[in-house]
Design an enzyme around this catalytic site. Structure first.
Site, PDB file in Angstrom:
ATOM      1  CG  LEU A 219     -65.241  27.480   8.849  1.00 58.54           C
ATOM      2  CD1 LEU A 219     -65.570  28.647   9.792  1.00 58.54           C
ATOM      3  CD2 LEU A 219     -65.529  27.886   7.405  1.00 58.54           C
TER       4      LEU A 219
ATOM      5  N   GLY B  76     -56.048  21.837   8.170  1.00 58.85           N
ATOM      6  CA  GLY B  76     -54.702  21.595   8.695  1.00 58.85           C
ATOM      7  C   GLY B  76     -54.670  20.284   9.451  1.00 58.85           C
ATOM      8  CB  THR B  77     -53.058  19.329  12.689  1.00 56.95           C
ATOM      9  OG1 THR B  77     -51.806  19.908  12.337  1.00 56.95           O
ATOM     10  CG2 THR B  77     -52.824  18.075  13.495  1.00 56.95           C
TER      11      THR B  77
ATOM     12  CE  LYS C 280     -56.355  24.891  22.044  1.00 53.02           C
ATOM     13  NZ  LYS C 280     -55.958  23.654  21.422  1.00 53.02           N
TER      14      LYS C 280
ATOM     15  CD  GLU D  97     -65.904  16.462  24.749  1.00 50.72           C
ATOM     16  OE1 GLU D  97     -67.047  16.366  25.184  1.00 50.72           O
ATOM     17  OE2 GLU D  97     -64.902  16.596  25.490  1.00 50.72           O
TER      18      GLU D  97
ATOM     19  CD  GLU E  31     -53.051  25.586  19.951  1.00 49.95           C
ATOM     20  OE1 GLU E  31     -53.795  26.269  19.251  1.00 49.95           O
ATOM     21  OE2 GLU E  31     -53.287  24.385  20.211  1.00 49.95           O
TER      22      GLU E  31
ATOM     23  CE  LYS F  56     -56.172  22.433  25.335  1.00 52.86           C
ATOM     24  NZ  LYS F  56     -54.895  21.772  25.049  1.00 52.86           N
TER      25      LYS F  56
HETATM   26  P1  NAP Z   1     -53.403  24.153  11.556  1.00 52.46           P
HETATM   27  O1  NAP Z   1     -52.765  22.849  11.287  1.00 52.46           O
HETATM   28  O2  NAP Z   1     -52.576  25.371  11.577  1.00 52.46           O
HETATM   29  O3  NAP Z   1     -54.607  24.331  10.515  1.00 52.46           O
HETATM   30  C1  NAP Z   1     -55.348  25.522  10.379  1.00 52.46           C
HETATM   31  C2  NAP Z   1     -56.120  25.459   9.080  1.00 52.46           C
HETATM   32  O4  NAP Z   1     -56.977  26.580   8.977  1.00 52.46           O
HETATM   33  C3  NAP Z   1     -55.229  25.466   7.845  1.00 52.46           C
HETATM   34  O5  NAP Z   1     -55.786  24.619   6.868  1.00 52.46           O
HETATM   35  C4  NAP Z   1     -55.283  26.931   7.357  1.00 52.46           C
HETATM   36  O6  NAP Z   1     -55.168  27.055   5.952  1.00 52.46           O
HETATM   37  C5  NAP Z   1     -56.682  27.315   7.796  1.00 52.46           C
HETATM   38  N1  NAP Z   1     -56.771  28.726   8.145  1.00 52.46           N
HETATM   39  C6  NAP Z   1     -56.206  29.339   9.219  1.00 52.46           C
HETATM   40  N2  NAP Z   1     -56.513  30.652   9.233  1.00 52.46           N
HETATM   41  C7  NAP Z   1     -57.267  30.871   8.144  1.00 52.46           C
HETATM   42  C8  NAP Z   1     -57.888  32.021   7.581  1.00 52.46           C
HETATM   43  N3  NAP Z   1     -57.786  33.219   8.174  1.00 52.46           N
HETATM   44  N4  NAP Z   1     -58.602  31.881   6.447  1.00 52.46           N
HETATM   45  C9  NAP Z   1     -58.711  30.682   5.844  1.00 52.46           C
HETATM   46  N5  NAP Z   1     -58.145  29.544   6.314  1.00 52.46           N
HETATM   47  C10 NAP Z   1     -57.441  29.647   7.450  1.00 52.46           C
HETATM   48  O7  NAP Z   1     -54.166  24.120  12.982  1.00 52.46           O
HETATM   49  P2  NAP Z   1     -54.702  22.831  13.768  1.00 52.46           P
HETATM   50  O8  NAP Z   1     -53.589  22.276  14.590  1.00 52.46           O
HETATM   51  O9  NAP Z   1     -55.463  21.954  12.844  1.00 52.46           O
HETATM   52  O10 NAP Z   1     -55.682  23.549  14.827  1.00 52.46           O
HETATM   53  C11 NAP Z   1     -56.914  24.058  14.421  1.00 52.46           C
HETATM   54  C12 NAP Z   1     -57.752  24.414  15.652  1.00 52.46           C
HETATM   55  O11 NAP Z   1     -57.944  23.254  16.454  1.00 52.46           O
HETATM   56  C13 NAP Z   1     -57.096  25.448  16.566  1.00 52.46           C
HETATM   57  O12 NAP Z   1     -58.118  26.221  17.160  1.00 52.46           O
HETATM   58  C14 NAP Z   1     -56.435  24.591  17.639  1.00 52.46           C
HETATM   59  O13 NAP Z   1     -56.268  25.267  18.866  1.00 52.46           O
HETATM   60  C15 NAP Z   1     -57.445  23.481  17.777  1.00 52.46           C
HETATM   61  N6  NAP Z   1     -56.929  22.203  18.281  1.00 52.46           N
HETATM   62  C16 NAP Z   1     -55.802  21.668  17.737  1.00 52.46           C
HETATM   63  C17 NAP Z   1     -55.362  20.436  18.204  1.00 52.46           C
HETATM   64  C18 NAP Z   1     -54.127  19.791  17.641  1.00 52.46           C
HETATM   65  O14 NAP Z   1     -53.734  18.742  18.158  1.00 52.46           O
HETATM   66  N7  NAP Z   1     -53.504  20.328  16.612  1.00 52.46           N
HETATM   67  C19 NAP Z   1     -56.077  19.782  19.203  1.00 52.46           C
HETATM   68  C20 NAP Z   1     -57.221  20.375  19.735  1.00 52.46           C
HETATM   69  C21 NAP Z   1     -57.656  21.584  19.255  1.00 52.46           C
HETATM   70  P3  NAP Z   1     -53.825  26.665   5.159  1.00 52.46           P
HETATM   71  O15 NAP Z   1     -53.691  25.170   5.374  1.00 52.46           O
HETATM   72  O16 NAP Z   1     -54.078  27.008   3.765  1.00 52.46           O
HETATM   73  O17 NAP Z   1     -52.715  27.425   5.823  1.00 52.46           O
HETATM   74  N1  HSE Z   2     -51.580  22.685  21.375  1.00 50.64           N
HETATM   75  C1  HSE Z   2     -52.548  21.900  22.083  1.00 50.64           C
HETATM   76  C2  HSE Z   2     -51.818  20.949  22.994  1.00 50.64           C
HETATM   77  C3  HSE Z   2     -53.414  21.151  21.120  1.00 50.64           C
HETATM   78  O1  HSE Z   2     -50.615  20.744  22.817  1.00 50.64           O
HETATM   79  O2  HSE Z   2     -52.462  20.401  23.906  1.00 50.64           O
HETATM   80  C4  HSE Z   2     -54.567  20.442  21.787  1.00 50.64           C
HETATM   81  O3  HSE Z   2     -55.461  21.328  22.357  1.00 50.64           O
END
Ligand code: NAP
Ligand code: HSE
Length: 427
Positions: free
Chosen positions: A9, A12-13, A105, A129, A190, A205
């Site tokens: 699901l 993205g990143t 989180k 994790e 975020e 966290k």
């Molecule tokens: P992101 O780059 O914004 O990616 C989100 C992805 O989910 C995108 O592919 C988006 O689709 C899809 N999406 C979002 N809402 C949706 C919906 N309602 N229906 C269908 N698809 C949906 O976010 P991310 O940075 O990867 O973060 C994802 C999760 O990991 C978050 O909970 C974040 O807090 C957590 N996290 C992130 C990091 C980090 O370093 N970025 C680190 C630890 C944890 P589209 O691409 O088509 O828009």
């Molecule tokens: N937005 C979060 C941060 C991503 O900057 O730490 C990792 O949880």
């Protein structure tokens, strides 16, 4: 064991990183769990969007039911973010006997207890994790590594975006908004970066970490939280002149059976290893009764580091599947939660006062502090600017309650124009 099918699901990143880690480390995964891992379907919002990883368009869907209701999918990897809609999807997935891995989180800090209960009732694993400190395996360390010890204190930097911003402001004199823009471009922030800069992401966290570390049900509302949006270049520079670095610090402390959990900008001594944690890196100190001090350091955000934590959880689920022991992963709180009061928390403080430049101002301020029982470790007056000057103070340890009362009295004092800023000195 048969080959394992995953429903992803989000692409993205983090999701793109998960695809890359599964592809690039397939040999190691096969060796570790004895079968191949195969991503069957991927949920996105916009299928036409350009991605940093190539995937078969036939695998991509905008309909979550195609994944959650697909009987051939064994494990759901949730890296899409969001709260209510995502919770509903994951509860449905667990009802459908799918194991769940999440990096979310926001969701775990609010609904972790309910989701873990649902997982347990359905004989499923729920691992998270990646939700704390990105690529650092901190949750597994707290739960398994400290299983024989009693954790007294957890303190550290658990948000990559704010650490990136503060590093750029401190080391390069970059503006707050420019540094935030870079952190967003690098994929650390975020979707709504307010959660990062106002401290909510770190608070979530710390709620997760203290729930696991102290075995109490610590919620987001138990974490006293302040962000970095009000930090000025001036505060950073005054801190540096006194031998400190500004960091967004999370603390979870236990004395006897009461705990205190906070997130706030604080000063740490430049000689302490936390001061050397730069950019998007995170570091968490965990103090156990028996082991003493331990430190965990690494990238706290970003595509591949976070994806490694997600895929390690995947390996954990698959090992449990092979052994037939899924559904026993949740560690439910053992103790009643008891929060400390402001009278029970003692800290050192940095204080910047903007004062009227007149005879006796310094004497009046020190007299006020001493009537409140606050002892001063360092004091320094900055040259006059117009009719006002600044007095910078570092206090010895004082209760949070006394310090807050003193701030009110200082603001009311005839010689103080205003309290410019105040920060805890954590280390
Ligand atoms: P992101 O780059 O914004 O990616 C989100 C992805 O989910 C995108 O592919 C988006 O689709 C899809 N999406 C979002 N809402 C949706 C919906 N309602 N229906 C269908 N698809 C949906 O976010 P991310 O940075 O990867 O973060 C994802 C999760 O990991 C978050 O909970 C974040 O807090 C957590 N996290 C992130 C990091 C980090 O370093 N970025 C680190 C630890 C944890 P589209 O691409 O088509 O828009
Ligand atoms: N937005 C979060 C941060 C991503 O900057 O730490 C990792 O949880």
């Amino acid at each position: 064991m048969e080959n394992i099918s995953i429903g992803l699901l989000g692409l993205g990143t983090v999701g793109s990183g998960v695809v890359k880690v599964i592809r690039n480390h397939q040999d190691k995964l096969v060796h570790g769990v004895g079968c191949t891992v195969h991503i069957r379907k991927i949920l996105v919002k916009d299928p036409a969007k350009e991605r940093s990883v190539e995937v078969d368009p036939a695998m991509v869907t905008v309909n979550p039911s195609e994944i959650i209701e697909d009987p051939s999918i064994d494990i759901i990897v949730e890296v899409m973010g969001g709260i209510e809609e995502t919770r509903t999807l994951l509860l449905k997935a667990l009802e459908n006997k799918k194991h769940v891995i999440t990096a979310n989180k926001d969701l775990m800090a609010l609904y972790g207890h309910d989701l873990l209960k649902a997982a347990s009732e359905n004989g499923c694993d729920l691992f998270y994790e990646a939700s704390v400190a990105g690529g650092i395996p901190i949750l597994r360390s707290v739960v398994d590594g400290f299983a024989s010890d009693r954790i007294q204190r957890i303190i550290g930097i658990v948000n990559g975006t704010t650490n990136y911003i503060l590093t750029k402001m401190s080391d390069e004199g970059m503006s707050y908004s420019e540094a935030l823009k870079e952190a967003q471009e690098l994929g650390y922030a975020e979707a709504d970066p307010e959660a990062d800069v106002e401290g909510t992401d770190a608070a979530r966290k710390m709620a997760i970490l203290s729930t696991l570390g102290f075995s109490m049900n610590v919620g987001l509302s138990d974490v006293r939280c302040k962000g970095i949006s009000g930090i000025s270049q001036e505060d950073i520079e005054y801190g540096q002149q006194l031998g400190y670095t500004m960091k967004l610090i999370g603390t979870a402390e236990r004395d006897n059976d009461s705990i205190d959990v906070t997130v706030q900008p604080a000063l740490v001594s430049v000689s302490h290893p936390l001061a050397a944690v730069k950019n998007e890196n995170n570091a968490v100190y965990v103090y156990g009764d028996a082991v003493g001090e331990t430190m965990f350091y690494g990238p706290g955000a970003g595509s591949l580091p976070t994806a490694t934590a997600v895929v390690s959880d995947l390996v954990g689920v698959m090992r449990n599947m092979r052994l037939g022991v899924n559904g026993h992963s949740a560690a439910f709180p053992q103790f009643e939660k008891k929060m400390k009061t402001a009278e029970e928390v003692f800290k050192k403080y940095f204080l910047r006062l903007v004062v009227e430049d007149e005879v006796g101002a310094l004497a009046e301020i020190t007299a006020l502090l001493s009537t409140e029982g606050i002892s001063v470790e360092k004091i320094w007056q900055n040259p006059k600017r117009g009719s006002v000057s600044e007095i910078i103070l570092v206090t010895h340890k004082v209760s949070e309650k006394s310090f807050e009362q003193t701030l009110v009295k200082l603001n009311d004092s005839r010689v103080v124009s205003r309290v410019g800023s105040s920060f805890r000195i954590e280390i």
